[in-house]
Design an enzyme around this catalytic site. Structure first.
Site, PDB file in Angstrom:
ATOM      1  CE  LYS A   1       4.257   0.169   5.421  1.00  0.00           C
ATOM      2  NZ  LYS A   1       3.002   0.433   4.691  1.00  0.00           N
TER       3      LYS A   1
ATOM      4  CD  GLU B   1       1.556  -4.766  -0.569  1.00  0.00           C
ATOM      5  OE1 GLU B   1       1.673  -3.888   0.302  1.00  0.00           O
ATOM      6  OE2 GLU B   1       0.818  -5.768  -0.428  1.00  0.00           O
TER       7      GLU B   1
ATOM      8  CB  SER C   1       6.165   6.410   9.435  1.00  0.00           C
ATOM      9  OG  SER C   1       6.999   6.940   8.412  1.00  0.00           O
TER      10      SER C   1
END
Length: 389
Positions: free
Chosen positions: A90, A112, A374
């Site tokens: 991210k 969010e 991830s």
């Protein structure tokens, strides 16, 4: 074939677009202009590359999982996004959008989050770049991701609980969009995945494709199979996009099968959904016969979303990526297996990808398989421990 950029309506084939309130359209138009200008600016690209290298820790390594490879009868490699700063992919997107926020002259950011990793990454970027940060998070996700909530607050962010609906990622996105409408002049909304109205799916893809570009440099040969979990779809898009259209590699996106597809309690939007408009874009989504959004379910907060990025919808229809699903039970088993075999605790999202590889190992015999790991599983350990108990 893949599209380097969406068409003039912000679409990938039939999917995408900007289905947004009139009050947001000027901000979306300005954002597209600012992104195009920045992405063509060597100065912006240089600043981002510097932070990705010196702050985020890129390139992330590709690790040969030798013990698990031997057990499964294939050649398994892990793209270690879990080793990036904040523990997931991210941060690639939030650092870039943070720089873009400052370039646009805005001082406040909203975001969010579901699993909390995007929220932590946004709070981290805002702390680094001296930006005010507000994160919307569903109450169910706040409960199961308490560690990440504290991390966001420690980094200076305000976490706003969202109590409506199921209290998960869908409600958090809706609340963030409403919050943006009321503060659009001073605020930039950092969407955490390849979802939302144009230009977000395209922009986030461009910021995440560094994953796949690195992999192309790191592996001496093109892998036979690349696997990644798919919720909104940013980590998968990041590793898939540089390979899309290469007939020598099979791309596999793994969705949340939840309690089992047959139960109706899952998050497999591509496998079991249908086209509709969700959060500003036309895409595949879980909906009933009247077009009402159905509640998704996954043990993984990051996959607990009833839609998917529109470019993934395009890939599905074009046959460019194969989309499958695994259950919560399979993902939990894979979570434990990677920990005891390789000493790596994966995020539950990543465990979904590994679960598919384990399930299909016989058909993948002797293949070179890359899993996009991830994120790391620190955020999920307390939840898994409770389930194990």
């Amino acid at each position: 074939m893949r599209r380097e950029r969406p068409d003039d309506r912000g679409r990938f084939g039939a999917y995408g677009g900007a289905f947004a309130p009139e009050t947001l359209m000027p901000a979306l138009i300005d954002l597209e202009r600012a992104f195009v200008d920045a992405w063509e600016d060597p100065g912006f690209r240089g600043d981002l590359a510097g932070l990705l290298a010196d702050y985020v820790g890129r390139p992330t390594p590709v690790y040969h999982a030798q013990r698990l490879s031997a057990q499964l009868g294939l050649d398994l490699w892990l793209k270690r996004e879990d080793l990036a700063h904040t523990g997931a992919h991210k941060i690639n997107n939030t650092i870039a959008q943070g720089l873009l926020t400052k370039r646009m002259g805005k001082r406040r950011v909203i975001a969010e989050t579901g699993a909390g990793q995007h929220g932590v990454a946004t709070a981290t970027a805002c702390a680094l770049l001296d930006l005010e940060c507000v994160v919307y998070m569903g109450v169910k996700d706040i409960e199961r991701q308490a560690l990440n909530v504290y991390r966001m607050e420690l980094l200076g962010a305000e976490v706003i609980p969202v109590t409506s609906g199921a209290g998960t990622l869908k409600e958090a996105v809706s609340a963030a969009l409403r919050g943006w409408v009321s503060s659009v002049e001073s605020t930039h909304y950092i969407i955490g995945s390849v979802v939302g109205p144009h230009p977000y799916p395209w922009m986030v893809r461009e910021f995440q494709k560094v994953i796949g570009e690195e992999l192309q440099e790191q592996l001496h040969e093109t892998p036979d199979v690349i696997v990644a979990p798919v919720g909104g779809g940013s980590n998968a898009m990041g590793i898939f996009f540089p390979y899309v259209g290469d007939s020598d590699v099979l791309l596999v996106g793994v969705e949340a099968g939840g309690f089992g597809i047959e139960t109706g309690r899952h998050g497999a939007s591509l496998g079991e959904g249908s086209p509709g408009v969700l959060h500003g874009a036309m895409t595949y989504m879980l909906q009933d016969d009247f077009g009402q959004v159905l509640e998704a379910h996954s043990i993984s907060a990051g996959l607990d979303y009833p839609g998917v990025g529109p470019e993934h919808a395009y890939f599905k229809d074009e046959g460019l990526v194969r989309y499958v699903s695994v259950t919560d039970e399979e993902a939990l088993s894979a979570f434990h297996r990677l920990a005891v075999t390789e000493g790596i605790i994966p995020a539950l999202e990543s465990a979904h990808g590994l679960a598919w590889i384990i399930r299909e190992a016989a058909d993948l015999a002797e293949a070179t398989v890359v899993l996009n790991l991830s994120g790391r599983g620190d955020k999920d350990v307390q939840q898994v421990a409770a389930l194990d108990g």
